[in-house]
Write a protein that holds these residues in place. Structure first.
Motif, mmCIF file in Angstrom:
data_model
loop_
_atom_site.group_PDB
_atom_site.id
_atom_site.type_symbol
_atom_site.label_atom_id
_atom_site.label_comp_id
_atom_site.label_asym_id
_atom_site.label_seq_id
_atom_site.Cartn_x
_atom_site.Cartn_y
_atom_site.Cartn_z
ATOM 1 N N ASN A 166 0.817 -1.224 0.000
ATOM 2 C CA ASN A 166 0.000 0.000 0.000
ATOM 3 C C ASN A 166 0.846 1.266 0.000
ATOM 4 O O ASN A 166 0.471 2.289 0.587
ATOM 5 N N ARG A 167 1.990 1.190 -0.656
ATOM 6 C CA ARG A 167 2.841 2.369 -0.783
ATOM 7 C C ARG A 167 2.065 3.531 -1.403
ATOM 8 O O ARG A 167 1.256 3.347 -2.324
ATOM 9 N N VAL A 168 2.303 4.715 -0.897
ATOM 10 C CA VAL A 168 1.681 5.928 -1.426
ATOM 11 C C VAL A 168 2.672 6.611 -2.364
ATOM 12 O O VAL A 168 3.808 6.891 -1.976
ATOM 13 N N LEU A 169 2.250 6.858 -3.593
ATOM 14 C CA LEU A 169 3.088 7.553 -4.569
ATOM 15 C C LEU A 169 2.679 9.016 -4.659
ATOM 16 O O LEU A 169 1.484 9.331 -4.722
ATOM 17 N N THR A 170 3.650 9.905 -4.662
ATOM 18 C CA THR A 170 3.358 11.296 -4.988
ATOM 19 C C THR A 170 3.097 11.399 -6.484
ATOM 20 O O THR A 170 3.374 10.461 -7.249
ATOM 21 N N SER A 171 2.591 12.524 -6.915
ATOM 22 C CA SER A 171 2.347 12.687 -8.348
ATOM 23 C C SER A 171 3.663 12.650 -9.132
ATOM 24 O O SER A 171 3.720 12.104 -10.243
ATOM 25 N N ALA A 172 4.730 13.187 -8.538
ATOM 26 C CA ALA A 172 6.030 13.157 -9.214
ATOM 27 C C ALA A 172 6.516 11.718 -9.362
ATOM 28 O O ALA A 172 7.038 11.328 -10.424
ATOM 29 N N GLU A 173 6.343 10.905 -8.319
ATOM 30 C CA GLU A 173 6.744 9.500 -8.396
ATOM 31 C C GLU A 173 5.878 8.750 -9.401
ATOM 32 O O GLU A 173 6.381 7.916 -10.171
ATOM 33 N N ALA A 174 4.590 9.044 -9.415
ATOM 34 C CA ALA A 174 3.690 8.395 -10.368
ATOM 35 C C ALA A 174 4.100 8.707 -11.803
ATOM 36 O O ALA A 174 4.031 7.842 -12.681
ATOM 37 N N ALA A 175 4.548 9.932 -12.038
ATOM 38 C CA ALA A 175 5.021 10.297 -13.371
ATOM 39 C C ALA A 175 6.312 9.564 -13.708
ATOM 40 O O ALA A 175 6.490 9.064 -14.825
ATOM 41 N N GLN A 176 7.227 9.470 -12.741
ATOM 42 C CA GLN A 176 8.481 8.749 -12.960
ATOM 43 C C GLN A 176 8.237 7.277 -13.253
ATOM 44 O O GLN A 176 8.939 6.660 -14.052
ATOM 45 N N TRP A 177 7.235 6.701 -12.634
ATOM 46 C CA TRP A 177 6.911 5.287 -12.832
ATOM 47 C C TRP A 177 6.163 5.038 -14.136
ATOM 48 O O TRP A 177 6.017 3.904 -14.559
ATOM 49 N N GLY A 178 5.658 6.082 -14.770
ATOM 50 C CA GLY A 178 4.933 5.911 -16.017
ATOM 51 C C GLY A 178 3.428 5.807 -15.857
ATOM 52 O O GLY A 178 2.731 5.375 -16.776
ATOM 53 N N LEU A 179 2.916 6.226 -14.707
ATOM 54 C CA LEU A 179 1.475 6.179 -14.460
ATOM 55 C C LEU A 179 0.766 7.466 -14.866
ATOM 56 O O LEU A 179 -0.448 7.472 -15.066
ATOM 57 N N VAL A 180 1.517 8.540 -14.957
ATOM 58 C CA VAL A 180 0.963 9.864 -15.218
ATOM 59 C C VAL A 180 1.669 10.468 -16.426
ATOM 60 O O VAL A 180 2.883 10.308 -16.596
ATOM 61 N N THR A 181 0.905 11.168 -17.261
ATOM 62 C CA THR A 181 1.484 11.818 -18.439
ATOM 63 C C THR A 181 2.224 13.096 -18.062
ATOM 64 O O THR A 181 3.373 13.300 -18.436
ATOM 65 N N THR A 182 1.539 13.966 -17.309
ATOM 66 C CA THR A 182 2.092 15.272 -16.968
ATOM 67 C C THR A 182 1.653 15.685 -15.575
ATOM 68 O O THR A 182 0.496 15.486 -15.199
ATOM 69 N N VAL A 183 2.576 16.261 -14.804
ATOM 70 C CA VAL A 183 2.267 16.837 -13.502
ATOM 71 C C VAL A 183 2.243 18.356 -13.639
ATOM 72 O O VAL A 183 3.150 18.942 -14.247
ATOM 73 N N VAL A 184 1.212 18.988 -13.098
ATOM 74 C CA VAL A 184 1.083 20.438 -13.211
ATOM 75 C C VAL A 184 0.794 21.036 -11.831
ATOM 76 O O VAL A 184 0.270 20.352 -10.953
ATOM 77 N N PRO A 185 1.115 22.297 -11.623
ATOM 78 C CA PRO A 185 0.768 22.950 -10.359
ATOM 79 C C PRO A 185 -0.735 22.875 -10.113
ATOM 80 O O PRO A 185 -1.533 22.954 -11.057
ATOM 81 N N ASP A 186 -1.116 22.718 -8.855
ATOM 82 C CA ASP A 186 -2.529 22.576 -8.516
ATOM 83 C C ASP A 186 -3.397 23.657 -9.141
ATOM 84 O O ASP A 186 -4.468 23.377 -9.690
ATOM 85 N N ALA A 187 -2.949 24.893 -9.052
ATOM 86 C CA ALA A 187 -3.753 26.022 -9.520
ATOM 87 C C ALA A 187 -3.920 26.029 -11.037
ATOM 88 O O ALA A 187 -4.803 26.717 -11.555
ATOM 89 N N GLU A 188 -3.093 25.264 -11.728
ATOM 90 C CA GLU A 188 -3.141 25.262 -13.200
ATOM 91 C C GLU A 188 -3.839 24.037 -13.777
ATOM 92 O O GLU A 188 -3.996 23.929 -14.992
ATOM 93 N N LEU A 189 -4.273 23.111 -12.910
ATOM 94 C CA LEU A 189 -4.811 21.844 -13.408
ATOM 95 C C LEU A 189 -6.033 22.041 -14.305
ATOM 96 O O LEU A 189 -6.100 21.468 -15.405
ATOM 97 N N ALA A 190 -6.998 22.816 -13.859
ATOM 98 C CA ALA A 190 -8.221 23.006 -14.642
ATOM 99 C C ALA A 190 -7.925 23.631 -15.994
ATOM 100 O O ALA A 190 -8.461 23.198 -17.029
ATOM 101 N N ALA A 191 -7.055 24.646 -16.006
ATOM 102 C CA ALA A 191 -6.727 25.315 -17.265
ATOM 103 C C ALA A 191 -5.967 24.374 -18.200
ATOM 104 O O ALA A 191 -6.215 24.353 -19.410
ATOM 105 N N LYS A 192 -5.043 23.589 -17.640
ATOM 106 C CA LYS A 192 -4.289 22.632 -18.457
ATOM 107 C C LYS A 192 -5.211 21.560 -19.035
ATOM 108 O O LYS A 192 -5.036 21.118 -20.171
ATOM 109 N N LEU A 193 -6.199 21.146 -18.234
ATOM 110 C CA LEU A 193 -7.152 20.151 -18.721
ATOM 111 C C LEU A 193 -7.953 20.711 -19.893
ATOM 112 O O LEU A 193 -8.114 20.038 -20.924
ATOM 113 N N ASP A 194 -8.442 21.919 -19.751
ATOM 114 C CA ASP A 194 -9.203 22.545 -20.840
ATOM 115 C C ASP A 194 -8.344 22.704 -22.089
ATOM 116 O O ASP A 194 -8.806 22.451 -23.211
ATOM 117 N N GLU A 195 -7.101 23.111 -21.881
ATOM 118 C CA GLU A 195 -6.186 23.310 -23.011
ATOM 119 C C GLU A 195 -5.907 21.998 -23.733
ATOM 120 O O GLU A 195 -5.961 21.921 -24.971
#
Length: 259
Positions: A166-195
């Motif tokens: 039950n290891r907890v991965l940070t978003s940066a670790e998830a990206a390094q492992w290949g689980l996430v495409t891109t990590v963005v600052p919290d405040a920019e997530l909605a705008a990045k999603l729309d873009e």
């Protein structure tokens, strides 16, 4: 537009947005949410949608199954089975639909929320997001396609570590492992999603649908079957309106105008 009790659903042209909307329960999955997710997935599987976005409302993406609802059920096993079947039907539809699924992980993705989060064709994650299986901590076993998706994304050993410890991965670790495409600052997530949704929606629908089909069958097919599928799909794309427009635009050195 249809209304749901546990989801927010909206459509703008070829882009459909879904928001898990049980913030008071960390967007945890109960029987209503999984049933509505299966229902909304069918609405996304049509001939006009190009992009579907999926995120959570509030501080959590999805904390997995709502264990309070499970404990209150007359038959916890039957209740969980029903939720799992609905969730799996939704995820199968998302995987096989022509539209591109973009998930935006705005916070904790735990339990079944983990595989749902990383099932996107493209996965954005806020810097504060985190990922954990959490099943064995509650004496349960993985669902949500975890045992299918994770070994293919990160390999057996890392999957075993996540599921057993039950290891907890940070978003940066998830990206390094290949689980996430891109990590963005919290405040920019909605705008990045729309873009990203707008940029993806401007592309060729048939081409993206072919990419999804090819990658979905890649691990289960022989080489000969897979290249035969590649030949069929590229020929279909070449005959399509978007294919002809794309080739003409390339030769004319202009930006393609895909319908």
């Amino acid at each position: 537009m249809p209304e749901f009790e546990t989801l927010k659903f909206a459509r703008s042209g070829p882009v459909i947005s879904i928001v898990l909307a049980r913030p008071e329960a960390a967007n945890g999955m109960n029987a209503t949410l999984t049933r509505e997710l299966a229902e909304v997935a069918t609405l996304c599987d049509d001939d006009t949608a190009k992009v579907v976005t999926l995120t959570g409302e509030g501080r959590f993406f999805c904390a997995g199954g709502d264990l309070k609802a499970v404990a209150a059920a007359d038959s916890p096993g039957a209740y969980v089975n029903g939720m799992a079947e609905d969730l799996h039907r939704a995820m199968s539809t998302f995987a096989r639909m022509d539209a591109v699924l973009i998930t935006a992980v705005n916070g904790v993705a735990a339990g079944a929320g983990f595989p749902l989060a990383v099932s996107g064709d493209l996965v954005l994650a806020a810097e504060s997001a985190s990922f954990t299986m959490a099943y064995t901590k509650a004496g349960l076993s993985p669902d949500g396609g975890s045992s299918y998706l994770l070994p293919r994304l990160i390999g057996l050993r890392k999957t075993q570590e996540l599921m057993i410890t039950n290891r907890v991965l940070t978003s940066a670790e998830a990206a390094q492992w290949g689980l996430v495409t891109t990590v963005v600052p919290d405040a920019e997530l909605a705008a990045k999603l729309d873009e990203l949704a707008a940029r993806t929606a401007s592309g060729a629908r048939n081409s993206n649908a072919a990419v999804k089909e090819l990658l979905l069958t890649a691990y289960a097919s022989s080489f000969e079957d897979q290249v035969a599928r590649e030949a069929r799909l590229i020929s279909e794309c070449a005959e399509s309106v978007d294919g002809k427009e794309g080739v003409a635009a390339f030769l004319g050195k202009r930006r393609p105008d895909f319908a």
